[in-house]
Design a protein around this motif. Structure first.
Motif, PDB file in Angstrom:
ATOM      1  N   LEU A 192       6.283 -33.391  29.780  1.00 30.66           N
ATOM      2  CA  LEU A 192       5.230 -32.405  29.976  1.00 30.66           C
ATOM      3  C   LEU A 192       5.641 -31.087  29.336  1.00 30.66           C
ATOM      4  O   LEU A 192       6.794 -30.709  29.415  1.00 30.66           O
ATOM      5  CB  LEU A 192       5.012 -32.147  31.468  1.00 30.66           C
ATOM      6  N   TYR A 222      20.169 -29.837  42.736  1.00 29.69           N
ATOM      7  CA  TYR A 222      18.823 -30.003  43.315  1.00 29.69           C
ATOM      8  C   TYR A 222      18.873 -30.930  44.513  1.00 29.69           C
ATOM      9  O   TYR A 222      19.287 -32.086  44.388  1.00 29.69           O
ATOM     10  CB  TYR A 222      17.910 -30.548  42.213  1.00 29.69           C
ATOM     11  N   GLU A 223      18.492 -30.419  45.674  1.00 29.58           N
ATOM     12  CA  GLU A 223      18.425 -31.200  46.912  1.00 29.58           C
ATOM     13  C   GLU A 223      19.664 -32.060  47.091  1.00 29.58           C
ATOM     14  O   GLU A 223      19.575 -33.267  47.279  1.00 29.58           O
ATOM     15  CB  GLU A 223      17.147 -32.040  46.928  1.00 29.58           C
ATOM     16  N   PRO A 238       4.929 -24.791  31.575  1.00 30.61           N
ATOM     17  CA  PRO A 238       4.199 -23.517  31.538  1.00 30.61           C
ATOM     18  C   PRO A 238       5.143 -22.306  31.489  1.00 30.61           C
ATOM     19  O   PRO A 238       4.694 -21.192  31.272  1.00 30.61           O
ATOM     20  CB  PRO A 238       3.401 -23.510  32.853  1.00 30.61           C
ATOM     21  N   GLY A 259       8.630 -25.484  38.228  1.00 27.21           N
ATOM     22  CA  GLY A 259       7.905 -26.616  37.671  1.00 27.21           C
ATOM     23  C   GLY A 259       8.817 -27.790  37.335  1.00 27.21           C
ATOM     24  O   GLY A 259       8.455 -28.645  36.533  1.00 27.21           O
ATOM     25  N   VAL A 260       9.990 -27.834  37.962  1.00 28.15           N
ATOM     26  CA  VAL A 260      10.902 -28.974  37.767  1.00 28.15           C
ATOM     27  C   VAL A 260      10.266 -30.199  38.420  1.00 28.15           C
ATOM     28  O   VAL A 260       9.824 -30.121  39.560  1.00 28.15           O
ATOM     29  CB  VAL A 260      12.279 -28.680  38.416  1.00 28.15           C
ATOM     30  N   TYR A 261      10.175 -31.335  37.683  1.00 25.74           N
ATOM     31  CA  TYR A 261       9.567 -32.521  38.296  1.00 25.74           C
ATOM     32  C   TYR A 261      10.503 -33.709  38.318  1.00 25.74           C
ATOM     33  O   TYR A 261      10.089 -34.836  38.580  1.00 25.74           O
ATOM     34  CB  TYR A 261       8.227 -32.859  37.637  1.00 25.74           C
ATOM     35  N   ALA A 279      12.919 -25.187  42.673  1.00 27.27           N
ATOM     36  CA  ALA A 279      12.580 -26.196  41.656  1.00 27.27           C
ATOM     37  C   ALA A 279      11.061 -26.284  41.487  1.00 27.27           C
ATOM     38  O   ALA A 279      10.559 -26.337  40.361  1.00 27.27           O
ATOM     39  CB  ALA A 279      13.149 -27.548  42.063  1.00 27.27           C
ATOM     40  N   ILE A 280      10.321 -26.274  42.594  1.00 24.73           N
ATOM     41  CA  ILE A 280       8.855 -26.343  42.521  1.00 24.73           C
ATOM     42  C   ILE A 280       8.320 -25.102  41.793  1.00 24.73           C
ATOM     43  O   ILE A 280       7.428 -25.198  40.955  1.00 24.73           O
ATOM     44  CB  ILE A 280       8.252 -26.489  43.934  1.00 24.73           C
ATOM     45  N   ASN A 281       8.905 -23.931  42.088  1.00 22.16           N
ATOM     46  CA  ASN A 281       8.440 -22.710  41.423  1.00 22.16           C
ATOM     47  C   ASN A 281       8.726 -22.718  39.922  1.00 22.16           C
ATOM     48  O   ASN A 281       8.000 -22.110  39.150  1.00 22.16           O
ATOM     49  CB  ASN A 281       9.075 -21.477  42.072  1.00 22.16           C
ATOM     50  N   GLY A 287      14.599 -27.519  47.520  1.00 24.77           N
ATOM     51  CA  GLY A 287      13.784 -27.792  46.334  1.00 24.77           C
ATOM     52  C   GLY A 287      12.641 -26.812  46.100  1.00 24.77           C
ATOM     53  O   GLY A 287      11.800 -27.057  45.238  1.00 24.77           O
TER      54      GLY A 287
END
Lengths: 148, 177
Positions: B33, B102-103, B36, B136-138, B132-134, B129
């Motif tokens: 992806l 991460y986590e 952004p 945009g880590v998926y 990570a969400i802020n 996490g």
């Protein structure tokens, strides 16, 4: 008697408490859960990319469901919740892509396909018009064939 | 008239051929992806250190002396183990790499670093996490390239390979250093 009255007075709150639902760590009313589900259904799970956040078992999807529900309980409008997701993951997170210069071709496709079909139909018809009139030799041969 | 569908089929076939060849050469990933964050600074955060190392905040990467990488990883992530060899090599070559676990669990993280080496100058823990969400880590590993102005120029999801380093990271380092 007073105790009984108190219990009776508390009965409606008990019914209310039973109505609450808890999902992904957030407790809310069924109406709020329905709203949260409607939002989650429109968002793509980033881990398993063909599932919505509501359908996915991925941990990230569960976290995002929790975020949606927390914001729904707070009364945040749907649009702001969508913007929150798009800001982090881009428009790819929306299962229904918005109309933008990037997706114009996508949304124009049905019309373009129809125009192509009409054009093909029109060209096909124009060619198969009335056949050219027969010349003398052909007319004579036709005469022979018909007499046989 | 028959030439048109034939030409369409040939064109489509050629398109698929190019697509598959680029997927095989790992220069195109259909699941990747666009981030952004590209062209922007990372969102505000302040993460504590992990494995006895210093953590970091967004202000610490606002103006690095040289372009740097922020690498998201976890001890429970299998591709991260494969990637550690590449990260060690890049760190050995003088590239600043800051890590975010991460986590992750502190004990498992220690074991992971002991087994695979520690290429990180700083190491932060994002236990729940949220950061990570802020960002945009998926998924992990994910690597962000940050230029001297603190702006994200590139995000790569997946383990860094020789091909990715040669085709993208090295040119970026030349461009922004």
């Amino acid at each position: 008697m007073r105790r009984l009255l108190l219990l009776l007075a508390l009965l409606p709150t008990l019914a209310f408490a039973q109505d609450m639902v808890t999902r992904d760590g957030v407790t809310m009313t069924p109406a709020q859960e329905t709203r949260a589900e409607a939002i989650g259904d429109q968002l793509r799970c980033l881990v398993c990319q063909n599932e919505s956040i509501e359908d996915s078992n991925a941990k990230l999807a569960a976290q995002l469901r929790g975020i949606i529900r927390t914001q729904v309980v707070k009364g945040v409008p749907d649009k702001n919740i969508m913007d929150y997701m798009v800001q982090r993951y881009g428009i790819f997170v929306l299962l229904k892509p918005p109309v933008s210069p990037l997706t114009w071709l996508l949304y124009a496709m049905p019309v373009l396909a129809l125009l192509c079909g009409l054009a093909a139909f029109w060209f096909g018809r124009r060619k198969s018009g009335a056949p050219a009139p027969l010349d003398d030799a052909e007319a004579a041969r036709l005469e022979v064939l018909l007499r046989e | 008239m028959f030439g048109v569908p034939l030409a369409l089929a040939v064109g489509g076939g050629e398109g698929f051929y190019i697509l598959l060849r680029r997927m095989q050469a790992q220069t195109y990933d259909p699941h990747a992806l666009p981030s952004p964050l590209i062209g922007k600074r990372p969102p505000a955060f302040n993460l504590p250190g992990a494995a006895g190392m210093q953590g970091f905040a967004n202000t610490d990467i606002a103006a690095p002396p040289k372009p740097m990488l922020v690498n998201w990883f976890a001890s429970w992530c299998v591709p991260c183990t494969q990637e550690s060899v590449m990260l060690d090599r890049l760190a050995g070559g003088g590239l600043a790499i800051w890590g975010v676990a991460y986590e992750d669990d502190a004990q498992n993280l220690q074991k992971f670093l002991a087994a695979n080496g520690n290429p990180y100058q700083r190491l932060a823990a994002d236990v729940d996490g949220t950061t990570a969400i802020n960002w945009g880590v998926y998924g992990v590993p994910e690597t962000y390239f940050i230029d001297k102005a603190g702006i994200v120029r590139w995000r790569y999801a997946g383990a860094l390979t020789d091909d990715v380093v040669a085709s993208t990271l090295t040119p970026l380092l030349e461009k922004y250093s």
